[in-house]
Motif scaffolding. Structure first.
Motif, mmCIF file in Angstrom:
data_model
loop_
_atom_site.group_PDB
_atom_site.id
_atom_site.type_symbol
_atom_site.label_atom_id
_atom_site.label_comp_id
_atom_site.label_asym_id
_atom_site.label_seq_id
_atom_site.Cartn_x
_atom_site.Cartn_y
_atom_site.Cartn_z
ATOM 1 N N ALA A 36 29.936 48.043 51.044
ATOM 2 C CA ALA A 36 29.620 46.619 50.787
ATOM 3 C C ALA A 36 30.537 45.880 49.703
ATOM 4 O O ALA A 36 31.115 46.689 48.925
ATOM 5 N N ALA A 37 30.741 44.652 49.806
ATOM 6 C CA ALA A 37 31.611 43.752 48.897
ATOM 7 C C ALA A 37 31.282 42.288 48.830
ATOM 8 O O ALA A 37 30.527 42.082 49.605
ATOM 9 N N LEU A 38 31.511 42.045 47.628
ATOM 10 C CA LEU A 38 31.345 40.312 47.153
ATOM 11 C C LEU A 38 32.881 39.770 46.944
ATOM 12 O O LEU A 38 33.769 40.464 46.299
ATOM 13 N N MET A 39 33.191 38.753 47.638
ATOM 14 C CA MET A 39 34.291 37.836 47.457
ATOM 15 C C MET A 39 34.065 36.437 47.094
ATOM 16 O O MET A 39 33.126 35.818 47.831
ATOM 17 N N ILE A 40 34.722 36.281 46.010
ATOM 18 C CA ILE A 40 34.328 34.765 45.744
ATOM 19 C C ILE A 40 36.020 34.016 45.704
ATOM 20 O O ILE A 40 36.825 34.688 45.073
ATOM 21 N N GLY A 41 35.762 32.955 46.178
ATOM 22 C CA GLY A 41 37.042 31.979 46.188
ATOM 23 C C GLY A 41 36.894 30.635 45.570
ATOM 24 O O GLY A 41 35.715 29.990 45.490
ATOM 25 N N VAL A 42 37.535 30.379 44.181
ATOM 26 C CA VAL A 42 37.337 29.222 43.460
ATOM 27 C C VAL A 42 38.519 28.182 43.647
ATOM 28 O O VAL A 42 39.629 28.407 43.520
ATOM 29 N N GLY A 43 37.814 27.068 44.229
ATOM 30 C CA GLY A 43 39.035 25.846 44.571
ATOM 31 C C GLY A 43 40.220 26.481 45.515
ATOM 32 O O GLY A 43 39.909 27.228 46.437
ATOM 33 N N GLU A 44 41.394 26.138 45.331
ATOM 34 C CA GLU A 44 42.613 26.448 45.816
ATOM 35 C C GLU A 44 43.421 26.911 44.808
ATOM 36 O O GLU A 44 43.608 26.418 43.694
ATOM 37 N N ALA A 45 44.377 27.973 45.167
ATOM 38 C CA ALA A 45 45.582 28.165 44.359
ATOM 39 C C ALA A 45 46.367 26.778 43.709
ATOM 40 O O ALA A 45 46.661 25.999 44.521
ATOM 41 N N GLY A 46 46.411 26.821 42.739
ATOM 42 C CA GLY A 46 47.386 26.080 41.873
ATOM 43 C C GLY A 46 46.463 24.674 41.352
ATOM 44 O O GLY A 46 46.947 24.069 40.608
ATOM 45 N N SER A 47 45.242 24.658 41.911
ATOM 46 C CA SER A 47 44.359 23.589 41.560
ATOM 47 C C SER A 47 43.075 23.745 40.970
ATOM 48 O O SER A 47 42.325 22.991 40.221
ATOM 49 N N ALA A 48 42.565 25.189 40.933
ATOM 50 C CA ALA A 48 41.378 25.602 40.541
ATOM 51 C C ALA A 48 41.486 25.294 38.800
ATOM 52 O O ALA A 48 42.356 25.800 38.098
ATOM 53 N N PRO A 54 44.375 31.254 52.872
ATOM 54 C CA PRO A 54 44.155 29.992 52.866
ATOM 55 C C PRO A 54 43.860 29.495 51.163
ATOM 56 O O PRO A 54 43.921 28.530 50.971
ATOM 57 N N LEU A 55 43.090 30.554 50.679
ATOM 58 C CA LEU A 55 42.522 30.174 49.427
ATOM 59 C C LEU A 55 43.766 30.500 48.195
ATOM 60 O O LEU A 55 43.545 29.776 47.148
ATOM 61 N N THR A 56 44.287 31.445 48.704
ATOM 62 C CA THR A 56 45.502 31.827 47.496
ATOM 63 C C THR A 56 46.871 31.419 47.547
ATOM 64 O O THR A 56 47.660 31.451 46.691
ATOM 65 N N GLU A 97 34.214 47.469 40.119
ATOM 66 C CA GLU A 97 35.568 47.145 39.699
ATOM 67 C C GLU A 97 35.967 45.798 40.293
ATOM 68 O O GLU A 97 35.984 45.452 41.313
ATOM 69 N N VAL A 98 36.299 44.649 39.424
ATOM 70 C CA VAL A 98 36.820 43.427 39.845
ATOM 71 C C VAL A 98 38.230 43.409 39.999
ATOM 72 O O VAL A 98 39.015 43.786 39.200
ATOM 73 N N ALA A 99 38.726 42.984 41.251
ATOM 74 C CA ALA A 99 40.167 42.673 41.733
ATOM 75 C C ALA A 99 40.424 41.357 41.796
ATOM 76 O O ALA A 99 39.815 40.467 42.667
ATOM 77 N N VAL A 100 41.130 40.582 41.055
ATOM 78 C CA VAL A 100 41.644 39.188 40.923
ATOM 79 C C VAL A 100 42.876 39.172 41.591
ATOM 80 O O VAL A 100 43.742 40.081 41.361
ATOM 81 N N THR A 101 43.238 38.186 42.434
ATOM 82 C CA THR A 101 44.542 38.139 43.230
ATOM 83 C C THR A 101 45.267 37.324 42.144
ATOM 84 O O THR A 101 45.110 37.038 41.193
ATOM 85 N N GLU A 102 46.594 37.719 42.426
ATOM 86 C CA GLU A 102 47.876 37.176 41.724
ATOM 87 C C GLU A 102 47.539 35.529 41.461
ATOM 88 O O GLU A 102 47.890 35.042 40.360
ATOM 89 N N SER A 103 47.036 34.915 42.472
ATOM 90 C CA SER A 103 46.764 33.226 42.199
ATOM 91 C C SER A 103 45.888 33.184 41.207
ATOM 92 O O SER A 103 45.845 32.016 40.751
ATOM 93 N N GLY A 104 44.869 34.061 41.016
ATOM 94 C CA GLY A 104 43.913 33.982 39.813
ATOM 95 C C GLY A 104 42.707 33.018 40.135
ATOM 96 O O GLY A 104 41.726 32.987 39.294
ATOM 97 N N ASN A 105 42.634 32.781 41.588
ATOM 98 C CA ASN A 105 41.209 32.015 42.032
ATOM 99 C C ASN A 105 40.397 32.423 42.970
ATOM 100 O O ASN A 105 39.535 32.068 43.539
ATOM 101 N N LEU A 106 40.821 34.037 43.312
ATOM 102 C CA LEU A 106 39.846 34.727 44.091
ATOM 103 C C LEU A 106 39.793 36.099 43.392
ATOM 104 O O LEU A 106 40.749 36.749 42.961
#
Length: 219
Positions: free
Chosen positions: A188-200, A143-145, A166-175
Motif C-alpha cells: 500500500a502507498a499514499l501519494m499527495i500532490g499539492v498545487g502544481e510545480a512552481g506555483s505551490a 502533470p503535477l510535478t 519513509e517519505v519520498a518528495v519529488t525534486e519539484s517539492g510538491n508531491l
C-alpha cells in the motif's frame, strides 16, 4: 470513463513498459481509524458511488495535518474551485474491469481532494495484492510535478523500494509518497500532490510533513 480510470489506463502501459524491470479500516464507511488492510480499503472503495462522493470516506483530518506541517492557513475538504467536482472517487474492487491495473493486480484506489490555502491537495490511497502498489499512480506524477515520463518512472521505482513509513518528495517539492503498513497481505502507498510545480505555496519540507501526518492518520 472517470478521470481516475483514465489515469489507471495510462498506468497499465507505463507499468508494462517500464516498471516490470524493477523488481482501511475494515469499517463500512472507513470513517473510523484502525489497521489499514487491502480488503478494508477495497470494501470502502466499493461503497463510493460510480460518480464520486462529496466527502472523503477515509479518516483524513487535513486541518490537523496542516497544523503538524506548521501551516498557519485555512484547510478543508474539497478543491479551492470547481466545487461541483466530486471530493472522492474510487477505482478497483467490484468496479475493476478486465485489463485495468487494479483488476490484474487486485486492490483499490481512493482519491480525495482537499485544499490548504489556495492550493488543492490530492490524496491518493492505494493497496494492491502484489508490490508495487505505487506503480498505477505513475501517471499522476508528470502533470503535477512537470517531470518527464522517465523521471516519473525513476521516482516511482525508487519509492517502491523505500521502507514503510519513509517519505519520498519529488525534486519539484510538491508531491510526496509514503509506503503504508498493511494489516494482512499486500502492498500500500499514499501519494499527495499539492498545487502544481512552481506555483505551490508549501515548501518541500511541509509537503513531506503533510504526507507523513496523513499516513499516520490512515493506519
Amino acid at each position: 470513463m472517470t478521470h481516475t480510470r483514465r489515469r489507471l489506463a495510462i498506468a497499465a502501459t507505463l507499468t508494462a513498459a517500464a516498471l516490470m524491470t524493477s523488481c482501511q479500516s475494515d469499517s463500512d464507511s472507513g470513517s473510523d481509524a484502525g489497521p489499514l488492510s487491502r480488503s478494508g480499503l477495497t470494501k470502502t472503495a466499493d461503497s463510493v458511488p460510480e460518480d464520486g462522493a462529496d466527502t472523503c470516506p477515509l479518516p483524513y483530518d487535513i486541518a490537523e495535518a496542516a497544523k503538524t506541517a506548521d501551516l498557519d492557513t485555512e484547510a478543508g475538504l474539497g478543491p479551492v474551485e470547481n466545487r461541483d467536482e466530486p471530493v472522492a472517487t474510487a477505482e478497483g474492487g467490484k468496479r475493476a474491469e478486465s485489463g485495468d491495473p487494479l483488476a490484474d493486480n487486485p486492490g483499490a484506489l481512493i482519491s480525495c481532494t482537499f485544499h490548504i490555502g489556495q492550493d488543492d491537495v490530492q490524496v491518493h490511497t492505494i493497496a494492491t495484492r502484489k508490490p508495487s502498489a505505487i506503480a498505477p499512480l505513475a501517471p499522476v506524477v508528470p502533470p503535477l510535478t512537470g517531470a518527464s515520463v522517465d523521471d516519473a518512472i525513476s521516482y516511482v521505482n525508487a519509492t517502491a523500494k523505500a521502507e514503510i513509513g519513509e517519505v519520498a518528495v519529488t525534486e519539484s517539492g510538491n508531491l510526496a509518497t509514503v509506503r503504508l503498513k498493511l494489516d494482512g497481505d499486500g502492498d500500500a502507498a499514499l501519494m499527495i500532490g499539492v498545487g502544481e510545480a512552481g506555483s505551490a505555496s508549501l515548501t518541500p519540507k511541509q509537503v513531506g510533513a503533510l504526507a507523513e501526518t496523513l499516513a499516520r492518520q490512515v493506519q
